[in-house]
Design a protein around this motif. Structure first.
Motif, PDB file in Angstrom:
ATOM      1  N   ALA A 106       0.833  -1.202   0.000  1.00  0.00           N
ATOM      2  CA  ALA A 106       0.000   0.000   0.000  1.00  0.00           C
ATOM      3  C   ALA A 106       0.870   1.254   0.000  1.00  0.00           C
ATOM      4  O   ALA A 106       0.572   2.229  -0.706  1.00  0.00           O
ATOM      5  N   ILE A 110       0.782   4.128  -3.008  1.00  0.00           N
ATOM      6  CA  ILE A 110       0.423   5.519  -2.719  1.00  0.00           C
ATOM      7  C   ILE A 110       1.517   6.468  -3.190  1.00  0.00           C
ATOM      8  O   ILE A 110       1.254   7.486  -3.847  1.00  0.00           O
ATOM      9  N   LEU A 138      -6.333  11.048   0.127  1.00  0.00           N
ATOM     10  CA  LEU A 138      -6.739   9.715  -0.322  1.00  0.00           C
ATOM     11  C   LEU A 138      -8.209   9.762  -0.725  1.00  0.00           C
ATOM     12  O   LEU A 138      -9.080  10.076   0.098  1.00  0.00           O
ATOM     13  N   SER A 149      -5.026   0.126  -1.433  1.00  0.00           N
ATOM     14  CA  SER A 149      -4.805   1.572  -1.315  1.00  0.00           C
ATOM     15  C   SER A 149      -5.807   2.353  -2.146  1.00  0.00           C
ATOM     16  O   SER A 149      -6.223   1.921  -3.224  1.00  0.00           O
TER      17      SER A 149
END
Length: 413
Positions: A106, A110, A138, A149
């Protein structure tokens, strides 16, 4: 309470506050928007207002799926505001505070998104200058990516540059967030695209470890570490990922990857980290000031969090703070002698999970037990040697003649 922002927008509800201003949930001609209303003292600065208008074209022209687009810039009386796309979700700092650290898959996904956004910005000639988890949003309504993610978008483009006006900072001040400042900024050089790569690599390290590689203690101590210390390795991640982090945290800007290269490399590494659990390491302790003993967790008053101490601050009169992640902290540029003074040139190695914290009661107890064990072993060894010597002497005495015992020549008659 709702308030008008210019003639086209209405700010309805505060979403968050930062050192540069307040973010509102607002409404515009095309629907919901996020409005960042800068502080009044900034709005009253005519030079800054002029720079604000000059940056309009560059900021409005920055379009990318991983960038929170700026729709409008408003200058109206005492109001100075950026009108941006509204992202339905949270910021990366909030998630990091909740989970402490992320699973590598994740984290890599990101940061790859943010790297793509930076690549587009850098291609347009825009340097962000304040990349950190607070400025990564996010999108909770977007499709899930690797490791579960959510799509990541970088926001707050242009704010650091607007505030960092020549009159406000001259050539002797640093504008930025200490944990994420590249060494060249600490040394007073102008920020280029490479400073964003350094900051983003710091964010990746933080997502994996739960702490930044050079943070902790006084801002001055943090600045010194950026310039003089090597980054401490993180156990448990693929060597390819670690080498990429080291390259992007290089002291020399030219040694770092570009945003486009970083995004590609990170996505190539995703299969290597798929399914890996979060790392299990503890944050290293900051070094206490030479004239002050460390305060242990056991010695702290009940319910009071121990404040980690750093080295002597580079900025005279600086006060320790609970957080050194405040946006746009203004600090004096340290001189070469200050950066060199007291630096050890080595990284603070993270402790393995469960290892006692240096200076704590548990650490002292472990050290004391080791000393007692070593002392007991030494006494036993000495005693064994003494007994052996006594036995050997006794055997010699039992078989010796009087002449041998007295070790004298017989008298001559």
């Amino acid at each position: 309470m709702a308030r008008k922002i210019g003639s086209r927008y209405t700010a309805n509800q505060i979403l968050g506050r930062g050192s540069a201003g307040t973010v509102w949930l607002g409404e515009g001609p095309e629907g919901p928007v996020a409005i960042k209303l800068l502080r009044e003292d900034l709005a009253s600065d005519q030079e800054l207002v002029g720079r604000f208008v000059q940056e309009r074209t560059a900021l409005l022209g920055l379009e990318h799926p991983n960038v929170v687009s700026v729709r409008d810039l408003v200058v109206d009386g005492n109001d100075l505001a950026l009108v941006m796309d509204l992202v339905r979700g949270t910021d990366l700092r909030t998630r990091l505070d909740r989970e402490r650290r992320l699973a590598p898959e994740a984290a890599v996904a990101i940061v790859a998104d943010v790297a793509d956004g930076l690549a587009a910005a850098h291609a347009a000639g825009v340097v962000h200058r304040d990349v950190k988890p607070e400025n990564v949003l996010l999108d909770m309504q977007g499709p899930l990516g690797p490791g579960g993610s959510h799509p990541a978008l970088l926001t707050d483009f242009g704010v650091a540059k607007l505030i960092d006006s020549p009159r406000r900072t001259r050539a002797t001040k640093i504008i930025g967030t200490p944990d994420y400042l590249a060494p060249e900024i600490v040394e007073g050089l102008p920020p280029r695209a490479a400073v964003d790569i350094y900051a983003l690599a710091t964010v990746l390290y933080e997502l994996l470890a739960g702490f930044t590689p050079f943070g902790g203690g006084h801002p001055g101590a943090v600045l010194r570490r950026h310039v003089t210390e090597a980054v401490a390795p993180l156990p448990g991640i693929p060597d390819e990922l670690w080498q990429m982090i080291v390259q992007c945290l290089a002291k020399a800007p030219a040694s770092r990857l570009r945003g486009s290269e970083l995004g590609v490399r990170l996505r190539e590494l995703l299969p290597l980290v798929a399914g890996m659990p979060p790392l299990d390491v503890d944050e290293p302790d900051s070094e206490p000031a030479e004239d002050e003993a460390p305060v242990t967790e056991e010695a702290a008053p009940a319910g009071e969090r121990v404040r980690r101490r750093g080295a002597v601050p580079l900025v005279p009169g600086a006060k320790p703070a609970d957080s050194n992640r405040d946006t746009h902290t203004s600090m004096r540029v340290p001189g070469p002698d200050e950066l060199a003074g007291g630096a050890r040139g080595t990284a603070r190695v993270p402790r393995a999970a469960g290892a006692p914290r240096p200076g704590s009661a548990r650490h002292r107890a472990v050290t004391r037990r080791r000393r007692v064990a070593v002392g007991a072993a030494a006494v036993a060894l000495v005693a064994a040697a003494g007994v052996g010597a006594w036995l050997a002497t006794s055997e010699d005495d039992a078989g010796a003649t009087p002449q041998d015992t007295n070790n004298t020549a017989p008298a001559t008659p």
